[in-house]
Design a protein around this motif. Structure first.
Motif, PDB file in Angstrom:
ATOM      1  N   ASP A   1       0.860  -1.178   0.000  1.00 11.56           N
ATOM      2  CA  ASP A   1       0.000   0.000   0.000  1.00 11.56           C
ATOM      3  C   ASP A   1       0.908   1.243   0.000  1.00 11.56           C
ATOM      4  O   ASP A   1       2.071   1.169   0.382  1.00 11.56           O
ATOM      5  CB  ASP A   1      -0.853  -0.069   1.276  1.00 11.56           C
ATOM      6  CG  ASP A   1      -1.597   1.212   1.548  1.00 11.56           C
ATOM      7  OD1 ASP A   1      -2.264   1.720   0.627  1.00 11.56           O
ATOM      8  OD2 ASP A   1      -1.519   1.725   2.692  1.00 11.56           O
TER       9      ASP A   1
ATOM     10  N   ASP B   1      -0.271   5.094   0.857  1.00 12.25           N
ATOM     11  CA  ASP B   1      -0.533   6.108   1.881  1.00 12.25           C
ATOM     12  C   ASP B   1      -0.424   5.536   3.294  1.00 12.25           C
ATOM     13  O   ASP B   1      -1.015   4.493   3.604  1.00 12.25           O
ATOM     14  CB  ASP B   1      -1.929   6.709   1.682  1.00 12.25           C
ATOM     15  CG  ASP B   1      -2.057   7.455   0.376  1.00 12.25           C
ATOM     16  OD1 ASP B   1      -2.092   8.688   0.393  1.00 12.25           O
ATOM     17  OD2 ASP B   1      -2.098   6.799  -0.682  1.00 12.25           O
ATOM     18  N   SER B   2       0.326   6.202   4.131  1.00 13.05           N
ATOM     19  CA  SER B   2       0.569   5.779   5.529  1.00 13.05           C
ATOM     20  C   SER B   2       1.276   4.425   5.635  1.00 13.05           C
ATOM     21  O   SER B   2       1.360   3.865   6.711  1.00 13.05           O
ATOM     22  CB  SER B   2      -0.730   5.738   6.352  1.00 13.05           C
ATOM     23  OG  SER B   2      -1.326   7.007   6.362  1.00 13.05           O
ATOM     24  N   THR B   3       1.770   3.900   4.497  1.00 13.87           N
ATOM     25  CA  THR B   3       2.571   2.672   4.522  1.00 13.87           C
ATOM     26  C   THR B   3       3.945   2.970   3.919  1.00 13.87           C
ATOM     27  O   THR B   3       4.938   2.973   4.633  1.00 13.87           O
ATOM     28  CB  THR B   3       1.885   1.526   3.753  1.00 13.87           C
ATOM     29  OG1 THR B   3       0.643   1.209   4.397  1.00 13.87           O
ATOM     30  CG2 THR B   3       2.742   0.267   3.742  1.00 13.87           C
TER      31      THR B   3
ATOM     32  N   GLU C   1      -1.434  10.815   3.998  1.00 15.13           N
ATOM     33  CA  GLU C   1      -2.543  10.412   3.142  1.00 15.13           C
ATOM     34  C   GLU C   1      -2.627  11.519   2.090  1.00 15.13           C
ATOM     35  O   GLU C   1      -2.948  12.670   2.404  1.00 15.13           O
ATOM     36  CB  GLU C   1      -3.863  10.352   3.931  1.00 15.13           C
ATOM     37  CG  GLU C   1      -3.918   9.256   4.980  1.00 15.13           C
ATOM     38  CD  GLU C   1      -4.094   7.851   4.404  1.00 15.13           C
ATOM     39  OE1 GLU C   1      -4.678   7.700   3.312  1.00 15.13           O
ATOM     40  OE2 GLU C   1      -3.636   6.895   5.056  1.00 15.13           O
TER      41      GLU C   1
ATOM     42  N   ASP D   1      -1.922  -0.698   5.865  1.00 19.74           N
ATOM     43  CA  ASP D   1      -2.394  -0.207   7.171  1.00 19.74           C
ATOM     44  C   ASP D   1      -3.904  -0.047   7.242  1.00 19.74           C
ATOM     45  O   ASP D   1      -4.454   0.165   8.321  1.00 19.74           O
ATOM     46  CB  ASP D   1      -1.761   1.160   7.497  1.00 19.74           C
ATOM     47  CG  ASP D   1      -2.336   2.256   6.621  1.00 19.74           C
ATOM     48  OD1 ASP D   1      -2.184   2.174   5.387  1.00 19.74           O
ATOM     49  OD2 ASP D   1      -2.967   3.195   7.164  1.00 19.74           O
TER      50      ASP D   1
ATOM     51  N   ASP E   1      -6.668  -2.896   2.649  1.00 25.65           N
ATOM     52  CA  ASP E   1      -5.493  -3.754   2.465  1.00 25.65           C
ATOM     53  C   ASP E   1      -5.694  -5.154   3.039  1.00 25.65           C
ATOM     54  O   ASP E   1      -4.891  -6.055   2.800  1.00 25.65           O
ATOM     55  CB  ASP E   1      -4.271  -3.125   3.164  1.00 25.65           C
ATOM     56  CG  ASP E   1      -3.933  -1.759   2.609  1.00 25.65           C
ATOM     57  OD1 ASP E   1      -3.888  -1.634   1.367  1.00 25.65           O
ATOM     58  OD2 ASP E   1      -3.726  -0.817   3.399  1.00 25.65           O
TER      59      ASP E   1
HETATM   60 MG   LIG Z   1      -2.740   3.195   3.623  1.00 25.12          MG
END
Ligand SMILES: [Mg+2]
Length: 290
Positions: A81, A83-85, A90, A238, A242
């Motif tokens: 993933d 965003d935020s991974t 984001e 996250d 996912d």
């Molecule tokens: Mg994410």
């Protein structure tokens, strides 16, 4: 045969010899350091409760524990993933910030990632709010506000050096994912396409969108194309979108994930950075390609 991995964040290297030895003594098995103060493995723990014992000893310390099989430990496909991974933001929330509507949009993003909202509807709602944003502003945000998550480059470069294929699959946008994938070194990127009206965002996204099914299907398709068993794959993310790919991958990792995702994933990393995924595979610091 399993291996018990103990992993700390390189920025907070709290895995000292005392704690590693205490866990090893409690569960039995051979202690092997992958990186001093950051990661070790305990090979073939004798205790059937090795993971629970390790967690009890670790307590509140910022150290992750995971029990993984020794066989087929080095994965041949990484699906991640964005965003935020792989990045620390984001993207959609950063775009909204430019329009002064970040709180409203971020709340929807958060609820969608927790699995409380329909992903597609939540995406349409937020994209509609971005209508009118100029392309050059989007590119500026991409350049200036997005930061790569620590360890991401090492993860991708090392796995590639050992023969893996790497795919970035995002419910976000190609405007970001293509650029980020290139910066990190992914072999490919799959993401949603935002429609433009001339040089400004039209407020719509091309259908069909990339959702949880797309992510899982991409994992299945890539494994099939490359003649791999799903056991030879690693998925990391996250958010609720996912979870399906995390569930079917050989190593399904919830990274700093929403509670519902962390609870369901085979492996959870709450403290470590993305290099934790290399330690899980048995790579030591000397093996890393940066
Ligand atoms: Mg994410």
């Amino acid at each position: 045969m399993p291996v018990l991995c103990l992993i700390a964040n390189p920025a907070e290297p709290e895995l000292d010899t005392a704690i590693a030895t205490e866990v090893a003594d409690a569960v039995g098995g051979e202690l092997n350091w992958l990186n001093p103060d950051i990661a070790c493995e305990i090979v073939e723990p004798k205790s059937t409760e090795a993971l629970a014992s390790a967690r009890a000893i670790i307590g509140e310390r910022p150290i992750d524990a995971a029990l993984v099989p020794t066989e087929g430990r080095r994965k041949q496909l990484l699906i991640a993933d964005m965003d935020s991974t792989m990045i620390e933001q984001e993207c959609i929330d950063e775009l909204a910030d430019e329009l002064g509507i970040k709180p409203q949009v971020a709340e929807i993003t958060d609820r969608a990632m927790r699995g409380e909202l329909d992903f597609g509807q939540a995406l349409d709602t937020r994209v509609a709010l971005l209508k009118g944003l100029e392309r050059r502003v989007v590119e500026e945000i991409r350049r200036e506000r997005i930061t790569l998550a620590p360890g991401g480059r090492a993860l991708v470069h090392t796995m590639k050096a050992y023969g893996a294929y790497t795919s970035l699959v995002s419910g976000g946008f190609t405007l970001f994912a293509d650029y980020i994938a290139k910066r990190i070194g992914f072999d490919e990127a799959v993401a949603n396409v935002l429609d433009f009206d001339g040089d400004v965002l039209a407020g719509t996204v091309q259908k069909p969108i990339v959702d949880k099914d797309t992510k899982r299907q991409r994992l299945e398709a890539l494994a099939a194309e490359r003649g791999l068993d799903l056991a030879q794959t690693l998925a990391v993310g996250d958010g609720a979108n996912d979870l399906d790919m995390i569930r079917i991958a050989g190593f399904g990792v919830a990274l700093h994930a929403k509670p519902a995702v962390a609870a369901e994933a085979g492996i959870r990393i709450d403290h470590g950075d993305l290099t934790a995924l290399l330690y899980l595979q048995g790579y030591s610091e000397d093996d890393f390609v940066r």
